[in-house]
Design a protein around this motif. Sequence first.
Motif, mmCIF file in Angstrom:
data_model
loop_
_atom_site.group_PDB
_atom_site.id
_atom_site.type_symbol
_atom_site.label_atom_id
_atom_site.label_comp_id
_atom_site.label_asym_id
_atom_site.label_seq_id
_atom_site.Cartn_x
_atom_site.Cartn_y
_atom_site.Cartn_z
ATOM 1 N N THR A 239 -6.654 5.945 1.629
ATOM 2 C CA THR A 239 -5.963 6.767 0.632
ATOM 3 C C THR A 239 -5.778 6.000 -0.669
ATOM 4 O O THR A 239 -5.951 6.551 -1.766
ATOM 5 C CB THR A 239 -4.594 7.226 1.169
ATOM 6 O OG1 THR A 239 -4.766 7.890 2.419
ATOM 7 C CG2 THR A 239 -3.927 8.186 0.190
ATOM 8 N N ASN A 240 -5.446 4.713 -0.578
ATOM 9 C CA ASN A 240 -5.314 3.892 -1.783
ATOM 10 C C ASN A 240 -6.646 3.756 -2.512
ATOM 11 O O ASN A 240 -6.694 3.805 -3.747
ATOM 12 C CB ASN A 240 -4.776 2.507 -1.413
ATOM 13 C CG ASN A 240 -3.264 2.422 -1.447
ATOM 14 O OD1 ASN A 240 -2.667 2.087 -2.463
ATOM 15 N ND2 ASN A 240 -2.648 2.764 -0.328
ATOM 16 N N GLU B 137 -4.898 -0.708 -8.824
ATOM 17 C CA GLU B 137 -6.165 -0.298 -8.224
ATOM 18 C C GLU B 137 -6.462 -1.093 -6.957
ATOM 19 O O GLU B 137 -6.229 -2.296 -6.899
ATOM 20 C CB GLU B 137 -7.318 -0.444 -9.216
ATOM 21 C CG GLU B 137 -7.512 -1.815 -9.800
ATOM 22 C CD GLU B 137 -6.760 -2.020 -11.095
ATOM 23 O OE1 GLU B 137 -7.206 -2.843 -11.912
ATOM 24 O OE2 GLU B 137 -5.713 -1.379 -11.286
ATOM 25 N N VAL B 138 -6.978 -0.400 -5.944
ATOM 26 C CA VAL B 138 -7.352 -1.011 -4.665
ATOM 27 C C VAL B 138 -8.767 -0.554 -4.332
ATOM 28 O O VAL B 138 -9.016 0.639 -4.149
ATOM 29 C CB VAL B 138 -6.390 -0.586 -3.530
ATOM 30 C CG1 VAL B 138 -6.861 -1.165 -2.193
ATOM 31 C CG2 VAL B 138 -4.968 -1.024 -3.833
ATOM 32 N N ASN C 36 2.511 1.491 -3.432
ATOM 33 C CA ASN C 36 1.519 1.832 -4.449
ATOM 34 C C ASN C 36 1.293 3.338 -4.515
ATOM 35 O O ASN C 36 1.230 3.931 -5.604
ATOM 36 C CB ASN C 36 0.209 1.114 -4.128
ATOM 37 C CG ASN C 36 -0.642 0.871 -5.357
ATOM 38 O OD1 ASN C 36 -0.132 0.606 -6.438
ATOM 39 N ND2 ASN C 36 -1.948 0.953 -5.192
ATOM 40 N N LEU C 37 1.179 3.979 -3.350
ATOM 41 C CA LEU C 37 0.989 5.433 -3.317
ATOM 42 C C LEU C 37 2.231 6.169 -3.803
ATOM 43 O O LEU C 37 2.127 7.193 -4.493
ATOM 44 C CB LEU C 37 0.632 5.879 -1.898
ATOM 45 C CG LEU C 37 -0.749 5.462 -1.379
ATOM 46 C CD1 LEU C 37 -0.939 5.920 0.059
ATOM 47 C CD2 LEU C 37 -1.861 6.024 -2.264
ATOM 48 N N LEU D 5 0.822 -1.209 0.000
ATOM 49 C CA LEU D 5 0.000 0.000 0.000
ATOM 50 C C LEU D 5 0.859 1.263 0.000
ATOM 51 O O LEU D 5 0.540 2.242 -0.689
ATOM 52 C CB LEU D 5 -0.937 -0.008 1.207
ATOM 53 C CG LEU D 5 -2.041 -1.077 1.193
ATOM 54 C CD1 LEU D 5 -2.805 -1.073 2.510
ATOM 55 C CD2 LEU D 5 -3.002 -0.859 0.029
ATOM 56 N N ALA E 165 -7.479 7.103 -4.129
ATOM 57 C CA ALA E 165 -6.590 7.298 -5.281
ATOM 58 C C ALA E 165 -7.034 6.443 -6.458
ATOM 59 O O ALA E 165 -6.968 6.866 -7.618
ATOM 60 C CB ALA E 165 -5.153 6.965 -4.886
ATOM 61 N N THR E 166 -7.509 5.239 -6.161
ATOM 62 C CA THR E 166 -8.011 4.361 -7.223
ATOM 63 C C THR E 166 -9.220 4.981 -7.916
ATOM 64 O O THR E 166 -9.327 4.973 -9.146
ATOM 65 C CB THR E 166 -8.397 2.990 -6.633
ATOM 66 O OG1 THR E 166 -7.224 2.371 -6.098
ATOM 67 C CG2 THR E 166 -8.996 2.087 -7.697
ATOM 68 N N PHE F 261 0.666 1.975 -10.815
ATOM 69 C CA PHE F 261 -0.286 2.106 -9.709
ATOM 70 C C PHE F 261 -1.363 1.046 -9.883
ATOM 71 O O PHE F 261 -2.025 0.976 -10.914
ATOM 72 C CB PHE F 261 -0.920 3.498 -9.696
ATOM 73 C CG PHE F 261 -1.984 3.663 -8.637
ATOM 74 C CD1 PHE F 261 -1.634 3.840 -7.309
ATOM 75 C CD2 PHE F 261 -3.330 3.607 -8.969
ATOM 76 C CE1 PHE F 261 -2.605 3.978 -6.330
ATOM 77 C CE2 PHE F 261 -4.310 3.747 -7.999
ATOM 78 C CZ PHE F 261 -3.939 3.935 -6.673
#
Length: 386
Positions: free
Chosen positions: A374-375, A105-106, A92-93, A89, A378-379, A103
Motif C-alpha cells: 500500500t505504501n 516515498e517508499v 506514513n499512510l 509505514l 501510494a508513492t 508523506f
Amino acid sequence: MSFQEYLSTLIPLIVFLALWGLIVLAYYALGLKRVGFDLKPYLLLFWRIKSLERILVRVSLRRRVSWLTVFDIGVAMGVGMMLYTVYFLVRNLLNLALRSGVFIEVAPPVPGLLYPWEHLPHVILALSITIFIHELAHGIALKMDGIPIKSMGVFLFTILPGGFVEPDEGVLVKSKAAIKLRVFAAGSFLNMVSFFIVLLIVLTTFQPAGALIVEVIEQSPAEAAGIEKWSVIYAINNIPIRGVDDLVRVLGSFKPRDTVMVNFIRPNGVYDSVTVILKEGLSGRAFLGVRISDFQRFIIGDLPYPIMFQLQFFVFWLIVILQSVALFNMLPLPVFDGGSFVRTIIDSAFKYRKGWARITYLAISNFCVILLLTNILATMWVWGWK
C-alpha cells in the motif's frame, strides 16, 4: 526523437548485452566452472571462493565473546527496527490519508520509479556495498555459533554485483532460538551500524556549499536563461547560497518580474552567471523554476566539481540504502530476514501449539505485506514515475 537520441538510448542495452556475451564466452571457453564459477540461465553468475570461509573463521573466532555481545545487541536492535518500520509505514499512510504530516516515498531502488536513470551507477555501487556488509555479518554470526557454511563468495546478477553466504539450513533450523535470532538479525544490524558510521563521516567532513538543481521546470525562467539540470547555484545577486533554505529565503525577498543575477556551476564544472527575470508562481511569489537539493563539499580540501558531484550522489544513496535495507529487511515477510526472525520468536512462544504459531505468523506477515504494498502504490500515485 532524432536518430542520435534514439541511438543513445540503445547504447546502455548494447553494452549490457556485450558484457554478458563476453562473460558467457569466457565461462565456457576458459572452463571457469573448475575454479568455482557457476553460470545460471537468468543472467546470474556465482563465484564460490573457499578462501573466504577461512578468513571468516579467523575473524569470527578470534574474539568470539565480543562478537556474541555485539550480535546479542543486534537481536535487541532487530526487534526495535522491526517495530519502528511497521510504525513508520502505518504512520506514513495516516499522514497521506489525513493530510496531517509529510508523506515519505517508499519504493524499491528501481530506475524510473523514484530516481532518474542517471543515478543508476551510484545505486548499483551503494547496493553492492550494502549487500556485501549484510552477508559478511551473516557469515560471522554463523561461524561464531558453529553453523556450517556450504559456500560463500560473490555474484553478478544482471548488472548488480554482491556477496552471498549459503548456510547449512538443516543445522540452522535445528539450532537454539538464540543462535537463529543472532544469525537472522546480524545483516540488518551491521547495515544499521554502517549507516551511522557513514552518517557521522558525512556530518564531520562535509559542509553545505550550494543548492543542487535536480530538475529544471519546462518554460520556466531558469530554462529560458539556460540553467541546466545538475548545476549548483552558489549565489544570487552576490548573496551566498549555502543550501535549499538559503535559496528559498533569498528568492522570497524578490517579487515577480524582478531581474536577478544567478551565479552557478554547470555540470561540467564551469562557473557561470546569467540574468534571470523571475515569474509569478502559483503562490503569487517570485518563481525561478527549479527543484533543488543541498550540495555538499569537503570541509578540509576539495575535489573538482564533477567528481564532488558524483561522490555526493554515491554517498547519498549509500546512506539511503544502508538504512532502508537495515529497516525493511526486518519486516516479518517470508522473503526477508525479519520473516525468519519473527517466526523463530513465535515458534518459541507457541512451542507446543504449532497451529497457533502458524496462524499468528501468517496474520502478522500478511498484514505487513499489505502495509508495504500500500505504501509503494501510494508513492506511485503521489510522486509518479521519474
